[in-house]
Design a protein around this motif. Structure first.
Motif, PDB file in Angstrom:
ATOM      1  N   PRO A  68      -6.737  63.962 -24.778  1.00  0.00           N
ATOM      2  CA  PRO A  68      -8.109  63.432 -24.807  1.00  0.00           C
ATOM      3  C   PRO A  68      -9.114  64.358 -25.492  1.00  0.00           C
ATOM      4  O   PRO A  68     -10.082  63.870 -26.078  1.00  0.00           O
ATOM      5  N   ARG A  69      -8.908  65.662 -25.424  1.00  0.00           N
ATOM      6  CA  ARG A  69      -9.864  66.584 -26.059  1.00  0.00           C
ATOM      7  C   ARG A  69      -9.887  66.410 -27.561  1.00  0.00           C
ATOM      8  O   ARG A  69     -10.946  66.366 -28.175  1.00  0.00           O
ATOM      9  N   SER A  70      -8.716  66.346 -28.172  1.00  0.00           N
ATOM     10  CA  SER A  70      -8.655  66.230 -29.634  1.00  0.00           C
ATOM     11  C   SER A  70      -8.573  64.770 -30.088  1.00  0.00           C
ATOM     12  O   SER A  70      -8.660  64.500 -31.279  1.00  0.00           O
ATOM     13  N   ARG A  71      -8.393  63.871 -29.123  1.00  0.00           N
ATOM     14  CA  ARG A  71      -8.233  62.438 -29.392  1.00  0.00           C
ATOM     15  C   ARG A  71      -7.007  62.181 -30.267  1.00  0.00           C
ATOM     16  O   ARG A  71      -6.957  61.222 -31.020  1.00  0.00           O
ATOM     17  N   ARG A  72      -5.993  63.014 -30.127  1.00  0.00           N
ATOM     18  CA  ARG A  72      -4.741  62.830 -30.862  1.00  0.00           C
ATOM     19  C   ARG A  72      -3.742  62.076 -29.999  1.00  0.00           C
ATOM     20  O   ARG A  72      -3.583  62.347 -28.817  1.00  0.00           O
ATOM     21  N   VAL A  73      -3.057  61.151 -30.647  1.00  0.00           N
ATOM     22  CA  VAL A  73      -2.040  60.343 -29.982  1.00  0.00           C
ATOM     23  C   VAL A  73      -0.749  60.466 -30.777  1.00  0.00           C
ATOM     24  O   VAL A  73      -0.752  60.322 -32.000  1.00  0.00           O
ATOM     25  N   VAL A 111      -0.142  58.921 -34.322  1.00  0.00           N
ATOM     26  CA  VAL A 111      -0.579  57.541 -34.530  1.00  0.00           C
ATOM     27  C   VAL A 111      -2.098  57.538 -34.514  1.00  0.00           C
ATOM     28  O   VAL A 111      -2.717  58.186 -33.672  1.00  0.00           O
ATOM     29  N   HIS A 112      -2.701  56.814 -35.452  1.00  0.00           N
ATOM     30  CA  HIS A 112      -4.160  56.745 -35.533  1.00  0.00           C
ATOM     31  C   HIS A 112      -4.654  55.500 -34.804  1.00  0.00           C
ATOM     32  O   HIS A 112      -4.205  54.393 -35.075  1.00  0.00           O
ATOM     33  N   LEU A 113      -5.586  55.719 -33.881  1.00  0.00           N
ATOM     34  CA  LEU A 113      -6.174  54.632 -33.106  1.00  0.00           C
ATOM     35  C   LEU A 113      -7.663  54.547 -33.371  1.00  0.00           C
ATOM     36  O   LEU A 113      -8.303  55.559 -33.675  1.00  0.00           O
ATOM     37  N   VAL A 133      -5.056  45.305 -26.892  1.00  0.00           N
ATOM     38  CA  VAL A 133      -3.719  45.581 -26.352  1.00  0.00           C
ATOM     39  C   VAL A 133      -2.662  45.216 -27.392  1.00  0.00           C
ATOM     40  O   VAL A 133      -1.693  45.958 -27.592  1.00  0.00           O
ATOM     41  N   ALA A 134      -2.826  44.094 -28.076  1.00  0.00           N
ATOM     42  CA  ALA A 134      -1.873  43.700 -29.120  1.00  0.00           C
ATOM     43  C   ALA A 134      -1.815  44.765 -30.215  1.00  0.00           C
ATOM     44  O   ALA A 134      -0.724  45.131 -30.679  1.00  0.00           O
ATOM     45  N   ASN A 135      -2.965  45.287 -30.615  1.00  0.00           N
ATOM     46  CA  ASN A 135      -2.989  46.357 -31.625  1.00  0.00           C
ATOM     47  C   ASN A 135      -2.292  47.602 -31.112  1.00  0.00           C
ATOM     48  O   ASN A 135      -1.535  48.257 -31.849  1.00  0.00           O
ATOM     49  N   LEU A 136      -2.546  47.964 -29.854  1.00  0.00           N
ATOM     50  CA  LEU A 136      -1.900  49.140 -29.280  1.00  0.00           C
ATOM     51  C   LEU A 136      -0.385  48.952 -29.210  1.00  0.00           C
ATOM     52  O   LEU A 136       0.374  49.879 -29.512  1.00  0.00           O
ATOM     53  N   ARG A 137       0.063  47.783 -28.829  1.00  0.00           N
ATOM     54  CA  ARG A 137       1.508  47.525 -28.778  1.00  0.00           C
ATOM     55  C   ARG A 137       2.142  47.663 -30.156  1.00  0.00           C
ATOM     56  O   ARG A 137       3.239  48.199 -30.292  1.00  0.00           O
ATOM     57  N   ARG A 138       1.447  47.164 -31.162  1.00  0.00           N
ATOM     58  CA  ARG A 138       1.959  47.267 -32.526  1.00  0.00           C
ATOM     59  C   ARG A 138       2.096  48.733 -32.940  1.00  0.00           C
ATOM     60  O   ARG A 138       3.062  49.131 -33.575  1.00  0.00           O
ATOM     61  N   LYS A 139       1.132  49.558 -32.526  1.00  0.00           N
ATOM     62  CA  LYS A 139       1.119  50.969 -32.917  1.00  0.00           C
ATOM     63  C   LYS A 139       1.985  51.858 -32.028  1.00  0.00           C
ATOM     64  O   LYS A 139       2.499  52.877 -32.481  1.00  0.00           O
ATOM     65  N   LEU A 140       2.122  51.481 -30.740  1.00  0.00           N
ATOM     66  CA  LEU A 140       2.774  52.366 -29.772  1.00  0.00           C
ATOM     67  C   LEU A 140       4.141  51.880 -29.296  1.00  0.00           C
ATOM     68  O   LEU A 140       4.885  52.648 -28.685  1.00  0.00           O
ATOM     69  N   GLY A 141       4.442  50.624 -29.494  1.00  0.00           N
ATOM     70  CA  GLY A 141       5.675  50.071 -28.941  1.00  0.00           C
ATOM     71  C   GLY A 141       5.394  49.414 -27.601  1.00  0.00           C
ATOM     72  O   GLY A 141       4.277  49.020 -27.297  1.00  0.00           O
ATOM     73  N   GLY A 142       6.401  49.353 -26.747  1.00  0.00           N
ATOM     74  CA  GLY A 142       6.312  48.590 -25.513  1.00  0.00           C
ATOM     75  C   GLY A 142       5.794  49.330 -24.307  1.00  0.00           C
ATOM     76  O   GLY A 142       6.180  49.020 -23.189  1.00  0.00           O
ATOM     77  N   VAL A 143       4.914  50.288 -24.498  1.00  0.00           N
ATOM     78  CA  VAL A 143       4.427  51.083 -23.369  1.00  0.00           C
ATOM     79  C   VAL A 143       3.428  50.335 -22.490  1.00  0.00           C
ATOM     80  O   VAL A 143       3.246  50.665 -21.330  1.00  0.00           O
ATOM     81  N   ILE A 144       2.808  49.278 -23.020  1.00  0.00           N
ATOM     82  CA  ILE A 144       1.838  48.501 -22.238  1.00  0.00           C
ATOM     83  C   ILE A 144       2.469  47.182 -21.844  1.00  0.00           C
ATOM     84  O   ILE A 144       2.868  46.389 -22.686  1.00  0.00           O
TER      85      ILE A 144
END
Length: 172
Positions: free
Chosen positions: A89-94, A101-103, A147-158
């Protein structure tokens, strides 16, 4: 408060926290206002009141209390991880399994909110309040799109709990 006296709630909250307290009450006698303030309330608003006045009073209390409502920075800055997704969260890096991954800012804030309590189902209304704030007038389907965008970027974590909301799948 049907089951407990508001002054007792105020007293208990003040003993445990520096969180700002505004008493909103139908009791408008001077004695009631003085007691509420003496017990630790930061402000006292008697009914009836205008919404604009209440919002102004909330903003004033927040301004005055400043650091008293700032959460513990170390807890908010702690890295979060679940299902191969790591967030700083400090660097906002994922990163997902080591790949950055850029969010968008809202996607990031939504993910952080979900990751702070993985496994728990978060209702759309809660997510809207936490990420977009109380003034959001848009449709709650904006959550679905993010959430759909996050799933596309992150996979099935949500994961979805149909008719209820979303949760982080800890072992995705």
């Amino acid at each position: 408060l049907p089951d407990v006296d508001g002054t007792e709630v105020c007293r208990t909250l003040r003993a445990r926290s520096a969180v700002p307290i505004i008493i909103v009450s139908a009791r408008d006698d001077e004695v009631d206002r003085v007691v509420g303030l003496e017990l630790g309330a930061d402000d006292y608003v008697a009914k009836p009141f205008s919404t604009r006045e209440l919002v102004a009073r909330i903003r004033a209390v927040i301004r005055r209390s400043g650091s008293a409502i700032t959460p513990d920075a170390s807890a908010d800055d702690a890295p979060l991880e679940a299902g191969g997704v790591h967030v700083d969260p400090r660097s906002r890096r994922v990163t997902v399994r080591g790949t950055e991954v850029h969010l968008t800012p809202k996607e990031h804030d939504l993910l952080v909110h979900l990751l702070r309590d993985p496994g728990r189902v978060h209702r759309r209304s809660e997510l809207l309040e936490a990420v977009w704030g109380g003034g959001w007038d848009g449709a709650d389907r904006t959550i679905d799109a993010h959430v759909a965008n996050l799933r596309r970027k992150l996979g099935g974590v949500i994961g979805t709990v149909r008719g209820v909301g979303y949760r982080i799948e800890e072992h995705a």
